[in-house]
Design a protein around this motif. Structure first.
Motif, short mmCIF file in Angstrom:
data_model
loop_
_atom_site.label_atom_id
_atom_site.label_comp_id
_atom_site.label_asym_id
_atom_site.label_seq_id
_atom_site.Cartn_x
_atom_site.Cartn_y
_atom_site.Cartn_z
N LYS A 59 -75.10 66.37 36.11
CA LYS A 59 -75.22 65.03 35.51
C LYS A 59 -74.75 65.09 34.06
N SER A 60 -74.16 64.01 33.59
CA SER A 60 -73.71 63.88 32.18
C SER A 60 -72.93 65.10 31.69
N PRO A 61 -71.84 65.45 32.37
CA PRO A 61 -71.05 66.58 31.90
C PRO A 61 -70.13 66.19 30.74
N VAL A 62 -69.64 67.20 30.06
CA VAL A 62 -68.55 67.01 29.10
C VAL A 62 -67.26 67.38 29.84
N LEU A 63 -66.25 66.54 29.74
CA LEU A 63 -64.96 66.83 30.37
C LEU A 63 -63.95 67.18 29.28
N VAL A 64 -63.32 68.35 29.42
CA VAL A 64 -62.31 68.78 28.46
C VAL A 64 -61.01 69.01 29.23
N GLY A 65 -59.92 68.36 28.79
CA GLY A 65 -58.65 68.53 29.48
C GLY A 65 -57.53 68.83 28.51
N VAL A 66 -56.63 69.71 28.93
CA VAL A 66 -55.48 70.10 28.10
C VAL A 66 -54.21 69.47 28.68
N SER A 67 -53.41 68.83 27.81
CA SER A 67 -52.11 68.27 28.20
C SER A 67 -52.27 67.33 29.41
N PHE A 68 -51.60 67.58 30.54
CA PHE A 68 -51.76 66.70 31.71
C PHE A 68 -53.22 66.73 32.19
N GLY A 69 -53.90 67.85 31.98
CA GLY A 69 -55.33 67.91 32.29
C GLY A 69 -56.13 66.92 31.47
N GLY A 70 -55.64 66.62 30.25
CA GLY A 70 -56.29 65.61 29.41
C GLY A 70 -56.13 64.22 29.99
N ILE A 71 -54.95 63.94 30.55
CA ILE A 71 -54.73 62.67 31.24
C ILE A 71 -55.65 62.58 32.45
N LEU A 72 -55.73 63.70 33.20
CA LEU A 72 -56.56 63.68 34.41
C LEU A 72 -58.04 63.46 34.10
N VAL A 73 -58.59 64.14 33.07
CA VAL A 73 -60.03 63.95 32.81
C VAL A 73 -60.33 62.52 32.36
N GLN A 74 -59.36 61.86 31.72
CA GLN A 74 -59.57 60.45 31.38
C GLN A 74 -59.66 59.60 32.64
N ASN A 158 -46.35 61.66 37.71
CA ASN A 158 -47.58 60.97 37.32
C ASN A 158 -47.86 61.04 35.82
N VAL A 159 -47.28 62.01 35.13
CA VAL A 159 -47.33 61.98 33.67
C VAL A 159 -46.45 60.84 33.17
N ILE A 160 -45.18 60.86 33.58
CA ILE A 160 -44.18 59.90 33.08
C ILE A 160 -44.59 58.45 33.40
N LEU A 161 -45.18 58.25 34.58
CA LEU A 161 -45.49 56.88 35.02
C LEU A 161 -46.95 56.48 34.74
N TRP A 162 -47.66 57.27 33.93
CA TRP A 162 -49.07 56.95 33.65
C TRP A 162 -49.19 55.53 33.11
N GLU A 163 -50.09 54.75 33.69
CA GLU A 163 -50.12 53.31 33.40
C GLU A 163 -51.04 52.90 32.26
N ARG A 164 -51.86 53.80 31.76
CA ARG A 164 -52.80 53.38 30.71
C ARG A 164 -52.05 53.00 29.44
N CYS A 165 -52.23 51.75 29.01
CA CYS A 165 -51.48 51.24 27.85
C CYS A 165 -52.32 51.25 26.56
N ASP A 166 -53.64 51.26 26.71
CA ASP A 166 -54.51 51.20 25.52
C ASP A 166 -55.41 52.42 25.49
N PRO A 167 -55.53 53.04 24.30
CA PRO A 167 -56.40 54.21 24.21
C PRO A 167 -57.88 53.83 24.36
N ASP A 168 -58.64 54.71 24.98
CA ASP A 168 -60.10 54.55 25.05
C ASP A 168 -60.66 55.14 23.76
N ASP A 169 -61.30 54.31 22.96
CA ASP A 169 -61.79 54.76 21.65
C ASP A 169 -62.88 55.82 21.76
#
Length: 218
Positions: A59-74, A158-169
């Motif tokens: 429960k309530s983990p911290v997610l850490v992602g590097v590069s494409f892994g950063g996109i995936l954890v988001q 999936n990196v190139i076509l990632w659809e998120r347009c706004d950063p999550d603050d």
């Protein structure tokens, strides 16, 4: 005191051994390393993220992602009630991509990347690119765990076509000022690591070991 579970997702095609130099105080943190899996036929990034999220048992983990892994954890944070999401050498949305990524999206140039060469690093190493590139290829060979052509084509697309347009603050973004894959000039509000390149998980590990515990607990 309960330990804080921290899940680490490596970069594109990389193995969890990229985290071999990262160490968090054992009395306070539990480190869990995630791995890439081969995507299903025509699998969306969101569906893939949901599948990898099933490996999270705390429960309530911290997610850490590097590069494409950063996109995936988001993307995973849509399915996991994460305490914190931390990305390293990555981007928070597609507006942080460099121009060449945007051009590749429009022209579909990414489809021309010779994946067979990427799968066979030994073959690639026969070309002489100069010592700096050959050194990087040796690193690449050591840490590249997924040599499946379908995975590589899926991941690059999936990196190139990632659809998120706004950063999550709420996403905490750690970025090197010498990153040549995602140049810092396109990145908004990161925690800056001086001299950090795209592979700073390997060569700026002392900074990360010193600061990650504070960032997680803040």
């Amino acid at each position: 005191m309960d330990k804080i579970p921290v899940y680490f997702m490596p970069g594109l095609a990389a193995s969890p051994t990229i985290f071999e130099r990262i160490s968090l105080p054992e009395e306070a943190f539990e480190m869990i390393l995630l791995e890439w899996e081969i995507p299903l036929e025509n699998e969306s990034l969101s569906h893939y993220a949901e599948r990898i999220s099933e490996k999270i048992t705390h429960k309530s983990p911290v997610l850490v992602g590097v590069s494409f892994g950063g996109i995936l954890v988001q993307e995973m944070s849509k399915f996991v009630n994460a305490r914190k999401v931390i990305i390293i050498s990555s981007v928070k949305c597609n507006t942080e991509f460099p121009r060449r990524f945007k051009i590749a999206k429009v022209t579909k140039a990414y489809k021309l990347i010779p994946m067979d060469l990427l799968v066979n690093v030994e073959k690639l190493a026969k070309f002489s690119f100069g010592s700096k590139v050959n050194q990087r290829l040796k690193l690449y060979e050591k840490f590249l765990s997924v040599r499946d052509k379908r995975y590589l084509e899926w991941a690059v697309e999936n990196v190139i076509l990632w659809e998120r347009c706004d950063p999550d603050d709420n996403v905490i973004h750690i970025h090197g000022d010498a990153d040549d894959v995602f140049p810092i000039k396109y990145v908004s509000n990161p925690i800056i690591v001086k001299g950090g390149t795209h592979i700073m998980i390997l060569n700026k590990y002392k900074w990360l070991n010193e600061n990650l515990p504070k960032i997680i607990k803040a």
